[in-house]
Design a protein around this motif. Sequence first.
Motif, PDB file in Angstrom:
ATOM      1  N   THR A 189       0.827  -1.205   0.000  1.00 23.78           N
ATOM      2  CA  THR A 189       0.000   0.000   0.000  1.00 23.78           C
ATOM      3  C   THR A 189       0.863   1.257   0.000  1.00 23.78           C
ATOM      4  O   THR A 189       1.782   1.393   0.817  1.00 23.78           O
ATOM      5  N   VAL A 190       0.576   2.165  -0.924  1.00 22.54           N
ATOM      6  CA  VAL A 190       1.254   3.469  -0.908  1.00 22.54           C
ATOM      7  C   VAL A 190       0.639   4.288   0.227  1.00 22.54           C
ATOM      8  O   VAL A 190      -0.535   4.666   0.175  1.00 22.54           O
ATOM      9  N   ILE A 191       1.440   4.547   1.234  1.00 23.17           N
ATOM     10  CA  ILE A 191       0.959   5.258   2.421  1.00 23.17           C
ATOM     11  C   ILE A 191       0.975   6.767   2.196  1.00 23.17           C
ATOM     12  O   ILE A 191       0.015   7.473   2.481  1.00 23.17           O
ATOM     13  N   HIS A 192       2.101   7.255   1.671  1.00 21.18           N
ATOM     14  CA  HIS A 192       2.268   8.694   1.464  1.00 21.18           C
ATOM     15  C   HIS A 192       2.813   8.952   0.067  1.00 21.18           C
ATOM     16  O   HIS A 192       3.664   8.201  -0.433  1.00 21.18           O
ATOM     17  N   ALA A 193       2.317  10.018  -0.568  1.00 23.42           N
ATOM     18  CA  ALA A 193       2.794  10.414  -1.894  1.00 23.42           C
ATOM     19  C   ALA A 193       2.766  11.927  -1.995  1.00 23.42           C
ATOM     20  O   ALA A 193       2.001  12.599  -1.287  1.00 23.42           O
ATOM     21  N   GLU A 194       3.585  12.472  -2.882  1.00 25.59           N
ATOM     22  CA  GLU A 194       3.577  13.907  -3.146  1.00 25.59           C
ATOM     23  C   GLU A 194       2.494  14.207  -4.170  1.00 25.59           C
ATOM     24  O   GLU A 194       2.479  13.622  -5.257  1.00 25.59           O
ATOM     25  N   ALA A 195       1.606  15.115  -3.844  1.00 27.06           N
ATOM     26  CA  ALA A 195       0.493  15.416  -4.751  1.00 27.06           C
ATOM     27  C   ALA A 195       0.990  15.959  -6.085  1.00 27.06           C
ATOM     28  O   ALA A 195       0.453  15.617  -7.139  1.00 27.06           O
ATOM     29  N   ALA A 196       2.023  16.788  -6.065  1.00 22.24           N
ATOM     30  CA  ALA A 196       2.530  17.384  -7.293  1.00 22.24           C
ATOM     31  C   ALA A 196       3.315  16.387  -8.138  1.00 22.24           C
ATOM     32  O   ALA A 196       3.464  16.567  -9.347  1.00 22.24           O
ATOM     33  N   ASN A 197       3.813  15.316  -7.528  1.00 22.05           N
ATOM     34  CA  ASN A 197       4.598  14.299  -8.224  1.00 22.05           C
ATOM     35  C   ASN A 197       4.365  12.955  -7.548  1.00 22.05           C
ATOM     36  O   ASN A 197       5.135  12.532  -6.686  1.00 22.05           O
ATOM     37  N   PRO A 198       3.275  12.245  -7.895  1.00 25.55           N
ATOM     38  CA  PRO A 198       2.899  11.032  -7.172  1.00 25.55           C
ATOM     39  C   PRO A 198       3.918   9.897  -7.257  1.00 25.55           C
ATOM     40  O   PRO A 198       3.830   8.941  -6.477  1.00 25.55           O
ATOM     41  N   SER A 199       4.896   9.980  -8.186  1.00 25.84           N
ATOM     42  CA  SER A 199       5.960   8.975  -8.200  1.00 25.84           C
ATOM     43  C   SER A 199       6.875   9.124  -6.985  1.00 25.84           C
ATOM     44  O   SER A 199       7.600   8.189  -6.621  1.00 25.84           O
ATOM     45  N   ASN A 200       6.842  10.283  -6.356  1.00 27.85           N
ATOM     46  CA  ASN A 200       7.594  10.506  -5.120  1.00 27.85           C
ATOM     47  C   ASN A 200       6.728  10.004  -3.971  1.00 27.85           C
ATOM     48  O   ASN A 200       5.972  10.757  -3.355  1.00 27.85           O
ATOM     49  N   SER A 201       6.836   8.725  -3.694  1.00 29.27           N
ATOM     50  CA  SER A 201       5.904   8.070  -2.763  1.00 29.27           C
ATOM     51  C   SER A 201       6.635   6.982  -1.989  1.00 29.27           C
ATOM     52  O   SER A 201       7.798   6.655  -2.267  1.00 29.27           O
TER      53      SER A 201
END
Length: 567
Positions: free
Chosen positions: A34-46
Amino acid sequence: MRTYKSHHEDIDIPDLDILTLLFESEWCAAKEETVIHAEAANPSNSITKSQARETVKRIAHVLRNKFEIGKGNGAGKDVVLSVVSGSPFIPVLFYSIVAAAGVYSGASGAFTVTELARQMQDANAKLLLCSPEYEDLTVTAAKKSNIPLSRILIIDAKTPGDWKLLPVTGDRTRNVLDLQHGPQLEWKRITTQHELEQTTTCLMYSSGTTGLPKGVLISHRNLVACNVCGMHITKSFLAQREREGRPFEFRTIAHLPMAHIGGISWSSLNPFYLGGTAYWVDKYDFESFIEYHRRYKLTTQWTVPPIWLAIAKSAAVTDHFDTLQIACTGAAPMGPELTKEATRKLGTGKIPIIAQLWGATETTGSISGVDWGYNDETCSSGAPFPNLRLRFVDDNDQDVEPGQPGEILVAGPFVCQGYHNRPEANASSFLDDFYRTGDIGIWRDGLIYVVDRKKELIKYKGLQVAPAELEALLTSHPKIVDAAVIGVQDESRATEVPRAFIVVKPGVSVEAAEVVEFVAANLANHKRLRGGVEFLQEIPKSASGKILRKELRQRVLEEEKRRGAKL
């Protein structure tokens, strides 16, 4: 003594530290992938749950062995203070500080140097973390606080899979982390209730009911109870969705700062418990906020009344919130008219009305709410969460009759350990095991109705006037987009009277007399705006959305001084 409890049965709170609860227990729905946290502006940064576990151990090793967090003073003593923008790295740093047996303390990026230095000194911070944009502020405050610059690390969280902590001094390109191959530190598993209650995880700052900000000591037990008991209101909703063959998928925007208890309880813990993703924004702005809701088809949002107000009033909001299924508000009361107006913009107008939560930093965030999926058109703050007890008392600490307003006192595992180095504040803020919330509320039909803050109530000829009630009415006016009300002294009447501060919708005009007449036509005589109406471009508010009434009172005082000087 008359006490009140939740309609839910009490829960056997597990004797687990918060990290074991999140990463290793069956209480939480998040899977390893499960992806817990991601950057909204760059969701690959997760980061996934599995990746977060390994990352936390590696950061904890660095904190312990390079900066001696949790090494000499023992667990829950060494404070790591952060001044940060939002990113998926920030909650991971929070877990890592706790894993190293340190104490996380968040400070606002809006602080002045003096305010930040005050928190550094009060917390006796041992290590400072900051986002690049707050480097100058942090360095200046550190110098003022006699903290060596070698104890400051700059956060670089922009590159997916390569997050960095960089020193302020020396080689500024030297990353102190090796998140791929660095050694790991296992956090201590705590399994005894006494140690869980006594070991501090967070030092969050709050003004409480009065005075300068004070450090609120929050334990492992507080955080675990907040997650397990607080999220119990989701149980029936989630089970129903499973039976219907359409399991709920948790996705939200994390926009409250990590200096706010909501950043800890709402954004850092709930993705584990509910098994979904928090998309982090570095700073809140309305246009991006609504666009991210549409882009990521978000299902859940906790936020504050000013943002719901913006959603309700903005013509820019169209289909942005069509996928939203759960909407909650907190930090301040929200009136029924605004609640209904905002709800019409959400989930194609078909979701239950926005649910109000209620709590404080001293109670580890929310301690009451409406069960998910339940349509509470009365705009209550819901029922208390399991394992809590409430009292409603008068100015003499005597229990009021049911249905009568009184200050709300709360006891239970959510209530903090007390204030850091503030024995006098502890003595005045606690009555036996109960915390004095400073909120005036009414108990009716098993639900809490928060009227206002005790210190903010206006007394007109002995009759109570709640600013929140007036503000809710004023923002229901089609020409008014925001409002705040305070009490001002009227010497001719020898009493306080309400004065309104109004923000008018762009492109329209409103006369003060029209506003006064609107209130007079809708509320009792003693609630009329006898103190007048002032028009502002913006209502002053804190980062968490609370009206800064102190600034409005100061504005009135300065106005009176100018008027007196002319006489």
